[in-house]
Structure formats: structure tokens, C-alpha cells
Design an enzyme around this catalytic site. Sequence first.
Site, short mmCIF file in Angstrom:
data_model
loop_
_atom_site.label_atom_id
_atom_site.label_comp_id
_atom_site.label_asym_id
_atom_site.label_seq_id
_atom_site.Cartn_x
_atom_site.Cartn_y
_atom_site.Cartn_z
N LYS A 186 0.92 -1.18 0.10
CA LYS A 186 -0.17 0.01 0.03
C LYS A 186 0.86 1.36 0.01
O LYS A 186 0.33 2.24 -0.52
CB LYS A 186 -1.06 0.04 1.22
CG LYS A 186 -2.33 -0.97 1.09
CD LYS A 186 -3.25 -0.60 1.96
CE LYS A 186 -4.37 -1.45 1.78
NZ LYS A 186 -5.58 -1.61 2.58
N LYS A 207 -7.23 -14.51 -8.24
CA LYS A 207 -8.29 -14.46 -7.71
C LYS A 207 -9.20 -13.37 -8.02
O LYS A 207 -8.78 -12.17 -8.37
CB LYS A 207 -8.08 -14.23 -6.01
CG LYS A 207 -8.97 -15.43 -5.29
CD LYS A 207 -8.67 -15.20 -3.73
CE LYS A 207 -9.87 -14.58 -2.89
NZ LYS A 207 -9.36 -14.49 -1.63
N LYS A 249 -12.50 -7.57 -5.54
CA LYS A 249 -13.21 -6.50 -5.74
C LYS A 249 -12.13 -5.01 -6.23
O LYS A 249 -13.03 -4.09 -6.50
CB LYS A 249 -13.98 -6.08 -4.77
CG LYS A 249 -13.43 -5.79 -3.17
CD LYS A 249 -14.37 -5.94 -2.20
CE LYS A 249 -13.75 -6.06 -0.87
NZ LYS A 249 -14.00 -4.89 0.12
#
Length: 335
Positions: A115, A197, A200
Site C-alpha cells: 500500500k 483470484k 473487488k
Amino acid sequence: MLDGKKSLFSGMQATGTLTLGNYLGALKNWVDLEDEYECFYCVVDLHSITVRQNPAELRKRARDLLTLYIAAGLNPEKNCIYYQSHVSAHSELAWILNCFTYMGELNRMTQFKDKSKKHADNINAGLFTYPVLMAADILLFQSDVVPVGSDQKQHLEITRDIAERFNSIYGDVFTIPEPYIGKVGARIMSLQEPSKKMSKSDENPNASIYLMDDPDTIIRKFKRAVTDSDNEIRYSEEKPGIRNLIDIYSSATGKTIPEIEKEFASSGYGDFKLAVGEAVVSLLKPIQDKFAELSKDKAYINSIIKNNADKANYYANKTLRKVQKKVGFPERIRS
Ligand code: TRP
């Protein structure tokens, strides 16, 4: 353990909308856990602001997420679905646990490293101590089990380390949480890169089916799903795209893999993709209808928000008071 029942905690960010992968891989199976565990599903809005958010959007997405959990089948009378920001014990315990966590431990967190790269202009202290807040979430509810994806395993491990460290100084204060290993849901992969995977936060909207996608969008995304160049519907390691579609079809319809291979033995990919799309449309339709109905009923959702915040506050404060006493804060004077 809470009142003699095992407890389960999971947190979810209201960033991005839930995908078919979240539903088939997790949510759908959680519905069966309410009798065995005291379940807490927290919308972790405190975590969300470690990345800059548009306030109105964050508020809307958080409410939508909470509503969607109910629409997807979690009974809000039995499962405590609530906002993290409505339970101040999360912040208070996080502060205390910060004082029992080492910089070196946090420096090793791969999510922090990722991040920091992604948000290089805003590497704030909250992003750094994110795992400590997560530890507070889990430990406040004396959670026995935590269903987490592989990306969160490291955070669960640091939670256990912090809890063990605290317990070794002050006695048995926290339950040491385990990852939840139960009936595993299907692992749904990206429709565009089936080795990855379904996520979202994928930047390619064609890679994921969102729970709120309309039927045309769903069919279109399945038609575009990446497969391979032969035309055989067979479940195989070498055919990750087709395998993923078979997994989705199987979870959506309850049919077994051999049944599906037989059903489509003489079909081509085009027909199969359409069938998968239609199965997913029918799977999501009741959830979407329920979501629309619940979203209109403001008073009902508000009452759930209020009652569940009360319940969460009750349990969380119990743990927090114990911790405050252990570390030496003065007793509260009641009049
Ligand atoms: N960090 C988790 C995620 O991004 C969300 C989360 C916050 C969580 N607190 C938690 C998950 C406690 C499990 C338990 O997915």
C-alpha cells in the site's frame, strides 16, 4: 468465547463492491454459522480512511455493504452486523495495543509495503498501524475464529503475537484467535486472468462479477471470459478458464463437476458461457431484489444499525474495561 459460545469475527472494507467471489467463497457459507458461533461482521470504516476517501461515497458504500450482507442472507437478529466507527472501543483498544507492538513487526507487513507503494503520496501512520487496529477488532470480541483470505493471514498472525504478548504479562485476558477453517467456499478466479483470484479491487471491470451487476452485464462478462483454444468443457489444471467457469456453475446450481461435464459434453464454449451467465443471473436475482427492498426501508436498516451497535458495544466494552484495569488505568467512579 462470549457467554459460553464460541465467537467469530470478520471485518470488511466498504471500498469497492462485493463480487461473486466474495459471495461464493465466503458470504454464502457464513449464513450457516450463526448457530455455532456468536458472529460479528464489522464494516471497518476506521480502516478505510487509511486511504483518502470521498466522505459521501464512503458513507453510502458502508451502508450498502451492511445492507448487502443482510440481503445475501445473514440474519441481522443473530449476526451482529455493525459499523466499526459506532464502537469507540475499537480505537481505544488499538491505542493500548499500539504500545505492545514493535515497529519491526509492523515493518514486515507485506500489505503495508504494497500500500505504501500504491499510495506513495500518503504513507500515513494509520496505514502503518492498520494491523494493530485489526488486532483490536478481533481481540475485543474474544474471537475464537476469524475467516480471512490469504492476503490477511499475516495480520492474523500478528494479532496472535500481540495477544500472546499481552497475556504473558497480564494473565489470560484475550482469547487467541485461529483462522477459520470450515466448509471452504469455492475459490473463484478472475474472468480475465483465471490464474488470479477474483477481486473487488481489480481495475478491469470485466474481470469480476459484482453482486449488483444487471443481467445484461453479467451475460456480457461471461461471454468475454478468457478460456483456451480447444473447445472441450473439461475440468482440468491445464484449462484454468474453463475450470473456473465450471466451479462457478457448480456453486451456482449445486450440480457436481461430472454432472456438468456430461451436461455440456456436446456443447461449445459459447453455449456453456451463456449457461453459466444465466445461472449466475438467477443466483443473484433474489439478492438484488432483497437489496432493493431493504434499501427502501430506512427505518428497518436504522434499527438494525442501532441494535447491533448496542450489542457490539456491550461485548467490546467488557473486554476494554478489563484491559484498562490490567494496564493500570484508574477505576471509573460511578455515582
Ligand atoms: N483488513 C481486512 C481486509 O482488508 C479487513 C479487516 C479489518 C478484518 N479488521 C478485520 C478482517 C478483522 C478480519 C478480522 O480484508
